[in-house]
Design a protein around this motif. Sequence first.
Motif, PDB file in Angstrom:
ATOM      1  N   TYR A  30      48.638  34.961  42.320  1.00 45.25           N
ATOM      2  CA  TYR A  30      48.589  36.011  40.835  1.00 45.25           C
ATOM      3  C   TYR A  30      49.880  36.968  41.585  1.00 45.25           C
ATOM      4  N   TYR A  32      51.307  40.719  42.195  1.00 46.50           N
ATOM      5  CA  TYR A  32      50.756  42.109  42.690  1.00 46.50           C
ATOM      6  C   TYR A  32      52.155  42.839  43.063  1.00 46.50           C
ATOM      7  N   VAL A  48      42.900  43.183  47.145  1.00 43.92           N
ATOM      8  CA  VAL A  48      43.685  43.318  45.886  1.00 43.92           C
ATOM      9  C   VAL A  48      42.453  43.079  44.793  1.00 43.92           C
ATOM     10  N   LEU A  73      51.772  45.933  36.900  1.00 51.02           N
ATOM     11  CA  LEU A  73      50.975  45.241  37.658  1.00 51.02           C
ATOM     12  C   LEU A  73      50.106  46.036  38.617  1.00 51.02           C
ATOM     13  N   LYS A  74      48.921  45.366  38.798  1.00 47.81           N
ATOM     14  CA  LYS A  74      47.844  45.923  39.643  1.00 47.81           C
ATOM     15  C   LYS A  74      48.476  45.901  41.160  1.00 47.81           C
ATOM     16  N   GLN A  75      48.208  47.024  42.031  1.00 47.78           N
ATOM     17  CA  GLN A  75      48.839  47.076  43.120  1.00 47.78           C
ATOM     18  C   GLN A  75      47.882  46.506  44.281  1.00 47.78           C
ATOM     19  N   ILE A  76      48.380  45.941  45.298  1.00 50.35           N
ATOM     20  CA  ILE A  76      47.799  45.626  46.619  1.00 50.35           C
ATOM     21  C   ILE A  76      46.980  46.831  47.069  1.00 50.35           C
TER      22      ILE A  76
END
Length: 734
Positions: A30, A32, A48, A73-76
Amino acid sequence: MTLDSTDLFGPVLDRRVVPVLLPMPAPRAYSYAVPDGMAVEPGSIVQVPLGPRFVVGVVWDGEDEGGVDPKKLKQIEKVFDCPPLGPDMRSFLDWVAAYTLTPPGLVARMALRAPTAFDPEPMVEALRLTEMRPERMTAARERVLATAGDGLSWTRSGLAHAAGVSSSVIDGLTSQGVFETVFMPPPPVVAAPDPAFAGPRLEGPQRQAAADLLAAVEERKFSVSLIDGITGSGKTEVYFEAIAATLRAGKQVLILLPEIALTASFLERFQDRFGAKPAEWHSDLAPRMREKVWRQVTTGQVRVVAGARSALFLPFEDLGLIVVDEEHDPAYKQEDRVFYNARDMAVVRGRIGNFPVVLVSATPSVESRVNGEVGRYRPIHLPTRFGDAALPDLGIIDMRRHPPERGGFLSPVLVKQIGKTIGRREQALLFLNRRGYAPLTLCRVCGHRFQCPDCSSWLVEHRFRGQIQCHHCGYSERTPEACPECGTLDHLVACGPGVERIAEEVERHFPDARTIVLSSDLMGVKRLRLELEAIARGEADIVIGTQLVAKGHNFPNMTLVGIVDADLGLANGDPRAAERTFQLLSQVTGRAGRTGLKSLGLLQTYQPQHPVMQAIVSGDSDAFYEREIHEREKAVLPPFGRLASIIVSADNRGDAEGHARGLRNAAPRVDGIAILGPAEAPLALIRGRHRFRLLVHGRRNSDMQSFVRAMIAAGPKERGSVSVQLDIDPQSFL
């Protein structure tokens, strides 16, 4: 090909979107976003967000698909403070996923089995002596000061133990300023092994074998050596020399063992040679210890690991040698989630990491034997036992001519030999690879057979526990007194023997003998180790056991081995049945006579002319292998052909069969590859799920993975309760 992180995306800090492989059955990584100021690289272990929760993942190789705004996007969330998975390890995980047709996240999950170990271990609070001295001196305080006078730091409990005082003495000195508190790195889980601790104990054949093996190891490149030596020939001492050479070169070592029960005696032998035990890795290890071992393997603090097949997925810092002991053992095949053979994957890991692999067995698998004959592996033979030990005399008891007494299972010939053996104060081993009291219970009146309600298998009686139990799903119930079909009391009969029933028969013949029954369902690992130690000390006269006793154990006073049912492993359609029976019976009879005492092995059989029986009693293993290899080659079976098993299961029979037929119809037409089935699996019902099997058969050079992948892609999709399991190179045909 594995690329450096700068090749992929320039300086690490400039990378804003990365693929992260998550430990779940997704087909790909995925994407990120990387927050400002966070540095990541391929192999970094990160946390994550995934839906409403946070999960652990690994930054993976390869270009991100691109075209996605990092802001969307979602962040780490976090980068763990631990070494990243190296390029060789990532390549290995990718290879296993591609070969086994497993989602790569599930394979990576096996390398991330200790999530709380990803952050560094906390420092340990310790005490160090100051210039202050106590107001009043006592004998106990003097011992403490003398012990701590070396200037080293001590833990509170360690100092108290070393000085032979209570912790309150340490506390009193600390309160007076005699000790100051300091912090130390956490101690290693095991001490560092010393290659020079004890010199090798090798004789002529062992010395030559060790020299041949060292020549392979010291090349410092990939090779596979196959140590093929009879039981008791000193194989372990030989490969210890390869381990010593690897440690001297500053590399780490992995030793794979098939059974947890084997580790106790092995750890002691290792300690005798290297002055310290290796770290353990197996399912019975306490969670806290697993975390410590995982962390210290990744940092290189642990130099040697001895473990079960899952140890193959530990992310070693600098692995330089893998030893696969008892390489033929079926326990190396995992048949859950990720279907893989640890022996074969160990060879792959050695090839990717460019370091040697050593396979060890008294009865090598046909595949390894062929690889040795054609030059893929380097064969190293040990044809004689170490020291004064001699192989046992072997004989067949023809059960047609010497049947047991009514209601019994031991021939009078075997009973007589047991009496002679214990009369000389020596030990006898009776082997039967069947747990419990009896494999089947039925009613004499109506013929009702007790079957598992969720599996197509009979319920096994365990008289010691008062239960009948399914060995496939674990279902159990109290042993009934009346037939549930006709209601008749006291007419239930046990059919066939298990180890508990043999123990009952032995008790009738030898009421004063000290008897031990060894079976996995009767004891945990700790008790099993205690029982094995008791046997080695001579505290038992007669040992009755399953395959737990078949390999790796050294019982000095064992001079008689009796195989209760030598035909048992031959009674199925497994193409490896003859090979496995030969291996198991050879290993069991090899428990006798390991210290030079005259010994005897007896096989009870109704098939005395069977090639397996003749090969064992004649000692002509070469003839058996030659015949077995010829049969495999004629049938184009492994290693001359390839197999893949596809099991389709569902809550109802129609769905399972329909999906299996849909897959068969979607199979591509490829020369050299045939598909057999679908047919009901031999175990057609397990845990309430109906099972149909397809078997794909191809030549050795067939691209089995592409064929199966194309069939799955073109076939019906899994819906409802339908599930499909893929097993490349199957070992089990149930």
